[in-house]
Design a protein around this motif. Sequence first.
Motif, short mmCIF file in Angstrom:
data_model
loop_
_atom_site.label_atom_id
_atom_site.label_comp_id
_atom_site.label_asym_id
_atom_site.label_seq_id
_atom_site.Cartn_x
_atom_site.Cartn_y
_atom_site.Cartn_z
N LEU A 230 0.85 -1.19 0.00
CA LEU A 230 0.00 0.00 0.00
C LEU A 230 0.89 1.24 0.00
CD1 LEU A 230 -2.89 -1.02 2.41
CD2 LEU A 230 -3.09 -0.39 -0.01
N ALA A 231 1.74 1.30 -0.96
CA ALA A 231 2.67 2.41 -1.13
C ALA A 231 3.13 2.40 -2.58
CB ALA A 231 3.87 2.27 -0.20
N SER A 232 3.58 3.54 -3.07
CA SER A 232 4.08 3.64 -4.43
C SER A 232 5.50 4.17 -4.40
CB SER A 232 3.20 4.57 -5.27
OG SER A 232 1.89 4.07 -5.39
N GLY A 233 6.36 3.59 -5.21
CA GLY A 233 7.73 4.05 -5.30
C GLY A 233 8.46 3.29 -6.37
N CYS A 300 -4.82 3.88 6.96
CA CYS A 300 -4.48 2.83 7.94
C CYS A 300 -3.01 2.43 7.83
CB CYS A 300 -5.37 1.61 7.74
SG CYS A 300 -7.05 1.80 8.36
N ARG A 301 -2.49 2.43 6.62
CA ARG A 301 -1.07 2.08 6.46
C ARG A 301 -0.19 3.05 7.23
NH1 ARG A 301 3.13 -0.02 3.67
NH2 ARG A 301 4.78 1.44 3.09
N HIS A 302 -0.48 4.34 7.13
CA HIS A 302 0.31 5.32 7.86
C HIS A 302 0.08 5.20 9.37
CE1 HIS A 302 0.58 7.29 3.85
NE2 HIS A 302 1.78 7.63 4.30
N LEU A 303 -1.18 5.05 9.77
CA LEU A 303 -1.49 5.02 11.20
C LEU A 303 -1.03 3.73 11.87
CD1 LEU A 303 -5.06 6.62 11.30
CD2 LEU A 303 -2.81 7.72 11.51
N ALA A 304 -0.74 2.71 11.09
CA ALA A 304 -0.20 1.47 11.67
C ALA A 304 1.23 1.65 12.11
CB ALA A 304 -0.30 0.33 10.65
N ARG A 305 1.92 2.61 11.49
CA ARG A 305 3.34 2.80 11.78
C ARG A 305 3.61 3.90 12.79
NH1 ARG A 305 2.76 0.23 7.31
NH2 ARG A 305 4.46 -0.98 6.39
N SER A 306 2.69 4.85 12.86
CA SER A 306 2.95 5.98 13.75
C SER A 306 1.65 6.74 13.97
CB SER A 306 4.00 6.90 13.14
OG SER A 306 4.20 8.05 13.94
N LEU A 363 -3.81 -7.41 7.88
CA LEU A 363 -2.72 -6.89 8.70
C LEU A 363 -1.40 -6.91 7.95
CD1 LEU A 363 -1.70 -5.85 11.44
CD2 LEU A 363 -1.32 -8.22 12.10
N GLU A 364 -1.13 -8.03 7.28
CA GLU A 364 0.12 -8.12 6.52
C GLU A 364 0.14 -7.13 5.38
OE1 GLU A 364 2.92 -11.42 4.24
OE2 GLU A 364 1.08 -12.03 5.23
N GLY A 365 -1.04 -6.90 4.78
CA GLY A 365 -1.11 -5.96 3.67
C GLY A 365 -0.77 -4.54 4.05
N ILE A 366 -1.27 -4.07 5.20
CA ILE A 366 -1.00 -2.68 5.57
C ILE A 366 0.34 -2.51 6.24
CG2 ILE A 366 -3.45 -2.11 5.81
CD1 ILE A 366 -3.10 -2.22 8.83
N LEU A 367 0.92 -3.60 6.74
CA LEU A 367 2.23 -3.49 7.39
C LEU A 367 3.37 -3.91 6.47
CD1 LEU A 367 1.48 -4.86 10.98
CD2 LEU A 367 1.84 -2.48 10.29
#
Length: 368
Positions: A230-233, A300-306, A363-367
Amino acid sequence: MSVDIDIAGLRPDRVAVVLSPLAELGMALHALAEPGHHPRLQGWATSVTAGLDSHLADRMCEADFLWRTTFSDLFIPCAGIPGRSTLPGATLAEELDLLDKLTDEQFVDAALEFTCALPYYAHGPATLADPDVRQRALELAASRGPQQVRFTERLLNDPPRIRAWLRQFLEDCDQAFFAQTWSRLGHQLAADARHKTDLLRRRGLGEALASVSPAVTLHEAAARISVDKLASGHTATGDGGLLLIPTSLGWPHQSVLYRYGWQPVLHYPVGSPELAAPPSVEQLTLRMTALSHPVRMRICRHLARSAYTTSELAQLHGMTAPEISRHLSVLKKAGLITTRRRGRYVLHQLDVTVVARLGSDFLEGILR
């Protein structure tokens, strides 16, 4: 969405599956800071935390943004060495020597990754030389609290001092708990590295990547590796190499180092344990409805990390603060996020333990 690695011209001998004691120490620190991300490590984390002396525990909190909110590239310093083909050291001491070889600019930029002040996979201004970027980094650190502001100020004003502080801290962590942990995990990781290396030699890069994770795909015709996240780069190996580094403590994080100018690295977990059963049907319906929107999934991806403020999320997603507030309201009603106030900032964070009960795939998808 994915992180893509252009591997055009990559020679087979430039692909290496190697162990990294420093990268695993970074994951150990992350697991201690965020035990909710790592349910199978709770016993280990409790034991280590109980055995820490108070001075080391305080220092562990002083710069935990290096491993709590993101996994800082400082834990894989070999990727930043000119030539982009350096391998990790065989010992922690050797890897810390590689960390010392990074320039002050590289060190500061990697350490300040948590502020999002600089572009990650594109060339940007130099933090130490650009006063606007320095000020932006301090402003973003402020939303994380006064402790991180103080550390960021020290980092910007005296990089050599912070570099020495970090090396001493990591050496003390090794003596306190990591050396024993590494002696236990090293054999498992070495066996996995041998297996992946054998696949590389006998069956090629595609088979090796398939054994890393179903989320990692080789597109041979396009000479490209895609990591489903769930990120682009994007990045490219260029005339450098590609590293695959296994981690035992890192599940479920499938990390990709794609910093501009650095050697690409796939930092992949070994093993995927089962998680707890899902909640009731009523709760599940409410929560899955809240998560059905693609913007809320990315939030959720961002809020899972911080923890993030509404304005920070608005900037990251290119939306207005009221739009972000509406999405946060839906997530909060479903019981998926928590909110706390720190001074004049209101911080939102994903409740990872609740998300874990929805199922390991999400869970694995967003982390990842």
